[in-house]
Design a protein around this motif. Structure first.
Motif, PDB file in Angstrom:
ATOM      1  N   GLU A  44     123.231  87.061 -20.580  1.00 16.29           N
ATOM      2  CA  GLU A  44     123.601  86.561 -19.256  1.00 16.29           C
ATOM      3  C   GLU A  44     123.021  85.158 -19.136  1.00 16.29           C
ATOM      4  N   VAL A  45     123.881  84.153 -19.006  1.00 17.50           N
ATOM      5  CA  VAL A  45     123.470  82.761 -19.181  1.00 17.50           C
ATOM      6  C   VAL A  45     123.612  81.964 -17.894  1.00 17.50           C
ATOM      7  N   THR A  46     122.590  81.182 -17.594  1.00 23.42           N
ATOM      8  CA  THR A  46     122.619  80.199 -16.517  1.00 23.42           C
ATOM      9  C   THR A  46     122.365  78.823 -17.122  1.00 23.42           C
ATOM     10  N   VAL A  47     123.189  77.842 -16.772  1.00 26.27           N
ATOM     11  CA  VAL A  47     122.988  76.456 -17.206  1.00 26.27           C
ATOM     12  C   VAL A  47     122.679  75.617 -15.976  1.00 26.27           C
ATOM     13  N   VAL A  48     121.542  74.925 -15.967  1.00 28.38           N
ATOM     14  CA  VAL A  48     121.169  74.063 -14.854  1.00 28.38           C
ATOM     15  C   VAL A  48     121.272  72.612 -15.304  1.00 28.38           C
ATOM     16  N   ASP A 134     133.955  80.459 -16.800  1.00 28.74           N
ATOM     17  CA  ASP A 134     134.317  81.745 -16.202  1.00 28.74           C
ATOM     18  C   ASP A 134     133.322  82.857 -16.533  1.00 28.74           C
ATOM     19  N   HIS A 135     132.417  82.609 -17.476  1.00 24.89           N
ATOM     20  CA  HIS A 135     131.495  83.654 -17.908  1.00 24.89           C
ATOM     21  C   HIS A 135     130.036  83.213 -17.874  1.00 24.89           C
ATOM     22  N   VAL A 136     129.805  81.994 -17.438  1.00 26.72           N
ATOM     23  CA  VAL A 136     128.457  81.425 -17.421  1.00 26.72           C
ATOM     24  C   VAL A 136     128.205  80.844 -16.036  1.00 26.72           C
ATOM     25  N   GLU A 137     127.003  81.028 -15.514  1.00 27.35           N
ATOM     26  CA  GLU A 137     126.619  80.434 -14.239  1.00 27.35           C
ATOM     27  C   GLU A 137     126.188  78.987 -14.463  1.00 27.35           C
ATOM     28  N   TYR A 138     126.854  78.053 -13.795  1.00 24.66           N
ATOM     29  CA  TYR A 138     126.468  76.647 -13.851  1.00 24.66           C
ATOM     30  C   TYR A 138     125.896  76.232 -12.499  1.00 24.66           C
ATOM     31  N   VAL A 139     124.749  75.630 -12.507  1.00 22.67           N
ATOM     32  CA  VAL A 139     124.105  75.109 -11.303  1.00 22.67           C
ATOM     33  C   VAL A 139     123.944  73.603 -11.481  1.00 22.67           C
ATOM     34  N   PHE A 140     124.701  72.825 -10.698  1.00 17.78           N
ATOM     35  CA  PHE A 140     124.636  71.374 -10.771  1.00 17.78           C
ATOM     36  C   PHE A 140     123.753  70.831  -9.644  1.00 17.78           C
ATOM     37  N   GLY A 141     123.178  69.659  -9.892  1.00 21.80           N
ATOM     38  CA  GLY A 141     122.357  69.020  -8.874  1.00 21.80           C
ATOM     39  C   GLY A 141     121.002  69.664  -8.693  1.00 21.80           C
ATOM     40  N   ASP A 142     120.494  70.317  -9.724  1.00 21.11           N
ATOM     41  CA  ASP A 142     119.176  70.942  -9.647  1.00 21.11           C
ATOM     42  C   ASP A 142     118.505  70.818 -11.009  1.00 21.11           C
ATOM     43  N   ARG A 143     117.241  71.150 -11.067  1.00 21.09           N
ATOM     44  CA  ARG A 143     116.493  71.059 -12.321  1.00 21.09           C
ATOM     45  C   ARG A 143     115.285  71.972 -12.258  1.00 21.09           C
ATOM     46  N   ILE A 144     114.686  72.210 -13.407  1.00 22.61           N
ATOM     47  CA  ILE A 144     113.459  73.008 -13.475  1.00 22.61           C
ATOM     48  C   ILE A 144     112.293  72.153 -12.985  1.00 22.61           C
ATOM     49  N   ALA A 145     111.589  72.645 -11.977  1.00 18.70           N
ATOM     50  CA  ALA A 145     110.416  71.925 -11.457  1.00 18.70           C
ATOM     51  C   ALA A 145     109.126  72.467 -12.053  1.00 18.70           C
ATOM     52  N   GLU A 146     109.058  73.798 -12.214  1.00 18.46           N
ATOM     53  CA  GLU A 146     107.876  74.441 -12.782  1.00 18.46           C
ATOM     54  C   GLU A 146     108.318  75.673 -13.551  1.00 18.46           C
TER      55      GLU A 146
END
Length: 427
Positions: A44-48, A134-146
């Motif tokens: 289960e993949v999320t791309v930020v 269609d099978h991966v969650e993409y989150v734009f405009g964000d990043r890993i802070a901690e």
């Protein structure tokens, strides 16, 4: 809507029930390519991505040798080729535009100076994104802070305020990787400046380009200017190289970068003044040092690195995209084959990729030396005519085995993909 008003896209789960949750930082080429294979193995993949949307344009990138095989196994050969620049070859020219040397796209079986598969970075990113969205969650405009990891997972806090837990985290966020700095240490520990600066941006095609790249080099100053065709025949991509042992401009300060380029390219000749005339109205300017990333390890616990974040070979190698595509295939496959155990999966990924990466980084260093400004203290230009160089190029293009991972638990084949007919189990 995603955090802070930016888009968050997810139309289905990125893997089967019980699949590992993997966070990938970066949505250029390496990140979506890794997402493709992770999902195929059941994750289960999320791309930020810190940018608010996919970034268009960019320099032309190539796929040679084993990288072309990876594209075929993804089932994306037709889609990638449909988006290619269709460059017929390259001419080096003198200051008056007279042709000095010619390289064709079909030289060396399509693995030469101009590759058979040549595509703008942004266009390749779009193909990979469309394949996975269609099978991966993409989150734009964000990043890993901690982030904080323990034996069982990684707790991640995003800059937008969201807090989530993942089984694995992979940084595919480029040369200036924020995740690498967060987990492995400051940039100066890993960046190796090769003594050059590269800039590129699109311009109106008022130069009559028709499927042929043009390059002018001034050997005495170590500067060069290039114009290359792109799919949109009304526009062209301009590129500049300049020798620079010092690079004191913030890579995010575009105005200062443009001032630097104007200053350093003054008096170059050829079509340079006409190209620089479009500097202020271009929509996609980029400038940065030509650098490599050299690391002893590409992983720490449950956090790993991929692509330029781990092993940038620099544009001087012509293989950065190939390394990203092949690395994505190997990393996802080895993690899945190891039952998602990070210690084993990351170790096998590094063992398979290390020699391949080193060969490509050596090509990058040699090409940088060949463009060095002549002088009493300069290293002699490399002799590219020997058998040693032919052997090195062979290792840089095809010097890694691509195991057949079909048969790994959770594997899902892609329609029309060479992987769907692959034999079971990693070799």
């Amino acid at each position: 809507m995603g955090v802070d008003g930016f888009r968050q896209e997810r139309t289905s789960s990125g893997g089967g029930p019980g699949g590992p949750r993997v966070l990938v930082a970066g949505a250029s080429v390496a990140g979506p390519a890794l997402a493709h294979w992770l999902r195929r193995w059941g994750a289960e993949v999320t791309v930020v991505e810190r940018a608010p949307e996919l970034r268009p344009g960019g320099q032309a990138v190539d796929a040679r040798g084993v990288a072309r095989e990876v594209i075929a196994r993804m089932g994306l050969d037709a889609a990638v080729r449909a988006a290619c620049t269709d460059t017929a070859g390259a001419h080096t020219v003198d200051a008056d535009g007279h042709v000095l040397e010619t390289f064709r796209a079909d030289d060396d079986g399509g693995d030469g100076f101009i590759a058979d598969i040549e595509i703008l970075r942004g266009d390749l990113a779009r193909v990979l994104y469309d394949d996975t969205r269609d099978h991966v969650e993409y989150v734009f405009g964000d990043r890993i802070a901690e982030l904080a990891q323990d034996a069982d997972g990684v707790d991640v806090t995003f800059a937008g305020g969201d807090r989530r837990r993942f089984d694995l985290v992979v940084g595919a966020d480029g040369l200036h990787s924020e995740l690498r700095a967060m987990v492995f240490g400051p940039p100066e520990r890993f960046l190796r400046h090769l003594g050059h600066v590269l800039a590129f941006y699109s311009v109106p095609n008022e130069f009559g380009l028709d499927r042929w790249l043009l390059e002018y080099q001034d050997q005495e100053s170590g500067r060069s200017a290039l114009l290359r065709p792109i799919q949109d025949a009304t526009r062209a991509m301009a590129m500049f190289y300049l020798a620079s042992s010092d690079f004191g401009v913030d890579y995010r300060d575009v105005a200062a970068q443009k001032d630097l380029l104007r200053e350093r390219m003054a008096g170059l000749g050829w079509l340079t003044p006409d190209i620089l005339a479009h500097l202020d109205d271009t929509p996609d300017f980029y400038l940065d040092q030509v650098a490599q990333v050299v690391m002893d390890r590409w992983s720490s616990g449950r956090v790993g690195l991929l692509g330029d974040a781990a092993f940038s070979s620099s544009p001087m190698s012509g293989q950065g995209t190939g390394l990203a595509l092949v690395g994505a295939y190997v990393l996802a496959g080895e993690l899945a084959a190891a039952g998602w155990d990070p210690a084993t999966g990351f170790a096998r990924y590094e063992a398979r990729m290390r020699s391949f990466v080193e060969a490509n980084q050596e090509i990058g260093r040699l090409n940088a030396r060949s463009r060095a400004v002549p002088g009493p203290d300069a290293e002699p230009a490399p002799d590219f005519t020997g058998e040693w160089f032919t052997e090195l190029v062979g290792r840089a293009i095809n010097g890694v085995e691509l195991p057949e991972y079909a048969g790994v638990p959770g594997y899902e084949s892609a329609p029309d993909s060479a992987a769907s007919a692959a034999s079971a189990g990693p070799r």
